[in-house]
Design an enzyme around this catalytic site. Structure first.
Site, PDB file in Angstrom:
ATOM      1  N   THR A  49      86.666  82.165  21.202  1.00  0.00           N
ATOM      2  CA  THR A  49      86.630  81.401  19.507  1.00  0.00           C
ATOM      3  C   THR A  49      85.731  81.341  19.074  1.00  0.00           C
ATOM      4  O   THR A  49      84.582  81.408  20.132  1.00  0.00           O
ATOM      5  CB  THR A  49      87.531  80.107  20.184  1.00  0.00           C
ATOM      6  OG1 THR A  49      86.797  78.901  20.469  1.00  0.00           O
ATOM      7  CG2 THR A  49      88.900  80.033  20.933  1.00  0.00           C
ATOM      8  N   CYS A  50      85.350  80.137  17.914  1.00  0.00           N
ATOM      9  CA  CYS A  50      83.991  79.917  17.324  1.00  0.00           C
ATOM     10  C   CYS A  50      83.387  79.104  18.659  1.00  0.00           C
ATOM     11  O   CYS A  50      81.498  78.573  18.194  1.00  0.00           O
ATOM     12  CB  CYS A  50      84.251  78.706  16.749  1.00  0.00           C
ATOM     13  SG  CYS A  50      85.091  77.717  15.747  1.00  0.00           S
ATOM     14  N   ARG A  52      83.977  78.828  22.272  1.00  0.00           N
ATOM     15  CA  ARG A  52      83.388  79.056  23.812  1.00  0.00           C
ATOM     16  C   ARG A  52      84.344  80.801  24.026  1.00  0.00           C
ATOM     17  O   ARG A  52      84.995  81.472  23.255  1.00  0.00           O
ATOM     18  CB  ARG A  52      84.477  78.049  24.547  1.00  0.00           C
ATOM     19  CG  ARG A  52      85.920  78.476  24.176  1.00  0.00           C
ATOM     20  CD  ARG A  52      87.073  77.678  24.834  1.00  0.00           C
ATOM     21  NE  ARG A  52      86.640  76.227  24.558  1.00  0.00           N
ATOM     22  CZ  ARG A  52      86.129  75.106  25.772  1.00  0.00           C
ATOM     23  NH1 ARG A  52      85.597  75.595  26.694  1.00  0.00           N
ATOM     24  NH2 ARG A  52      85.687  73.568  24.886  1.00  0.00           N
ATOM     25  N   SER A 109      87.492  70.581  24.352  1.00  0.00           N
ATOM     26  CA  SER A 109      87.157  70.857  22.928  1.00  0.00           C
ATOM     27  C   SER A 109      86.198  69.647  21.865  1.00  0.00           C
ATOM     28  O   SER A 109      86.398  69.096  22.440  1.00  0.00           O
ATOM     29  CB  SER A 109      87.948  70.943  21.569  1.00  0.00           C
ATOM     30  OG  SER A 109      89.385  71.605  21.966  1.00  0.00           O
ATOM     31  N   GLN A 120      95.008  79.316  20.129  1.00  0.00           N
ATOM     32  CA  GLN A 120      94.626  80.482  20.738  1.00  0.00           C
ATOM     33  C   GLN A 120      94.528  81.076  21.773  1.00  0.00           C
ATOM     34  O   GLN A 120      94.558  82.358  22.241  1.00  0.00           O
ATOM     35  CB  GLN A 120      92.864  80.167  20.622  1.00  0.00           C
ATOM     36  CG  GLN A 120      92.302  79.819  18.958  1.00  0.00           C
ATOM     37  CD  GLN A 120      91.210  78.746  18.270  1.00  0.00           C
ATOM     38  OE1 GLN A 120      90.480  78.545  19.292  1.00  0.00           O
ATOM     39  NE2 GLN A 120      91.019  78.901  17.765  1.00  0.00           N
ATOM     40  N   LYS A 192      92.573  81.036   9.490  1.00  0.00           N
ATOM     41  CA  LYS A 192      93.101  80.201   9.970  1.00  0.00           C
ATOM     42  C   LYS A 192      91.751  78.704   9.449  1.00  0.00           C
ATOM     43  O   LYS A 192      92.500  78.078   8.563  1.00  0.00           O
ATOM     44  CB  LYS A 192      93.457  80.096  11.158  1.00  0.00           C
ATOM     45  CG  LYS A 192      94.726  80.620  11.476  1.00  0.00           C
ATOM     46  CD  LYS A 192      94.516  80.735  13.190  1.00  0.00           C
ATOM     47  CE  LYS A 192      96.228  81.340  13.547  1.00  0.00           C
ATOM     48  NZ  LYS A 192      96.464  81.717  15.069  1.00  0.00           N
TER      49      LYS A 192
END
Length: 444
Positions: A49-50, A52, A109, A120, A192
């Site tokens: 993801t952005c 991790r 997060s 995700q 998204k």
């Protein structure tokens, strides 16, 4: 077998390094297939993801598994292991299980309590299943993790005060411009993250909105929902001339906006400042643009201060979820401990059924005139006797499996029932070869 997590995340690695280790969505299945063929790796799920990139793995040896996962990351992204290693965080066994629960529940997060990570994680798990990269252990663990994350968000209020990264980007814009009603806003990317940003912008009063995307039709669909306009990326330079605020999240592998492009644009903006937020990883906007006088560039790491709002309230709810996680870990470890006893129980059942079968054959020789119905009744009742006799020993074996020194105790158990350990070990190998099965996954 051991559970291992190798993580590159926003806590330990800046965005300029994280973007070097980001898997594109289209290559994720190929990456998991490649990793599955690495030495020591039995199961794997890759989450990227952005904030991790993490590899969750079941390995047969911790030291070997750690090395080959590091090597896989370095080879895949054409880096040296020495370049990658300083930014890696490694979790093992209980720590790895706890980390997966915390990540999926949103506790790890940047925005504590956000729910996007749950989707995700689920998507990555489903892709891993499709390429047969998961097996008995991860199929059970991820199913349990996804179920708990859903329950955590429904039974606590942690998500009610949580911001998304997209929301934080909009809040930063409001701090600089105040009212957004008269601001020209440009959204790059119709995924998204881009839609979340547009949704928050619209809720904050922005009405002069332009959406740009590589696929124009996607931009048109998104813009129409929020009374905006869509334009093709070929008109980007013109759109930059009009914009006051730019939020970018395209998922492109190279810079969409370069310093050279922005230098030309600034000359035509007559000194008007441009507020730019790059929430993409890899980044969409050349960081060198921040050196220009009229461009104010923020990346995803710069949003950390914004998301601190309501943090105390969310951390209070996070404590409740952590307690739920600890309970689930106990349940999972209990389940995990019984895996080793399955071949032993199977061998015990088979031996008992073999005795029952031999007894039936002997009985039929001595009483040859039995009818089919009589044979079925006798067979059914003798099997029932066996099941009742085995019930307590099987329960004891499962309890022993969860205790310290289980191997020695189970070896004694096998000796009492005269079970051949070679046969038990052979069955264990058969179970391992049948690891890949597909359970139902909780819907979000």
């Amino acid at each position: 077998m051991h559970i291992l997590v190798v993580s590159v995340n926003y806590r330990t690695a800046p965005v300029e390094f994280r973007e070097k280790l980001t898997f594109q969505a289209a290559e994720l299945e190929r990456a998991m297939t490649t990793l599955q063929n690495q030495k020591s790796v039995l199961e794997n799920v890759i989450v990227s993801t952005c904030n991790r990139t993490e590899i969750y793995a079941v390995v047969d040896q911790l030291h070997t598994g750690r090395y080959y996962i590091k090597k896989f990351l370095a080879d895949w992204f054409q880096l040296e292991i020495e370049e990658v290693a300083p930014y890696l965080t490694i979790f093992e066994q209980d720590g790895a299980i706890d980390h997966l629960f915390r990540v999926t529940c949103g506790l790890d997060s940047m925005v504590v309590g956000e729910t996007q990570i749950l989707g995700q994680i689920k998507d990555s798990f489903l892709e891993a299943q499709q390429v047969k990269a998961t097996g008995t252990i991860f199929n059970e663990l991820f199913k349990q993790v996804i179920t708990l994350a859903k329950r955590a968000h429904s039974e606590t209020t942690i998500g009610e005060s949580a911001m998304s990264v997209s929301y934080a980007a909009v809040e930063l814009g409001k701090k600089i411009f105040g009212e957004l009603t008269d601001c020209h806003v440009l959204i790059l990317g119709a995924g998204k993250m881009g839609e979340l940003a547009l949704q928050n912008l619209y809720g904050s009063g922005a009405r002069k909105v332009t959406v740009m995307n590589r696929t124009l039709s996607k931009a048109e669909i998104m813009a129409e929902k929020y009374m905006g306009h869509a334009k093709p990326l070929s008109e980007l330079q013109c759109a930059l001339l009009e914009a006051d605020i730019l939020i970018s999240s395209t998922g492109a592998s190279d810079y969409v906006i370069t310093k050279e492009m922005m230098t030309k644009v600034e000359k035509m903006r007559s000194g008007r400042p441009l507020f730019m937020v790059d929430i993409a990883v890899p980044r969409d906007i050349d960081p060198a643009i921040d050196e220009l006088e009229g461009s104010f560039l923020y990346d995803i790491d710069d949003l950390q201060g914004v998301v601190e709002a309501n943090r105390a309230e969310r951390l209070k709810e996070a404590e409740k979820i952590q307690f739920m996680i600890e309970e689930e870990i106990v349940l999972f470890k209990t389940w995990l401990s019984t895996l080793g006893v399955v071949p032993l129980i199977s061998a015990l059942r088979d031996k008992a059924l073999a005795i029952q079968s031999e007894t039936m054959e002997s009985l039929e020789r001595k009483i040859p005139n039995l009818s089919d119905r009589e044979r079925k009744v006798i067979s059914k009742h003798t099997k029932s006797i066996i099941n009742q006799l085995l019930k307590d020993p099987i329960l004891v074996a499962k309890e022993i499996a969860a205790e310290e020194g289980a191997d020695e105790k189970l070896a004694l158990f096998a000796k009492i029932f005269d079970l051949e350990m070679e046969d038990v070990e052979s069955r264990a190998e058969e179970v391992e070869h049948k690891r890949a099965w597909t359970p139902s996954v909780p819907s979000l």
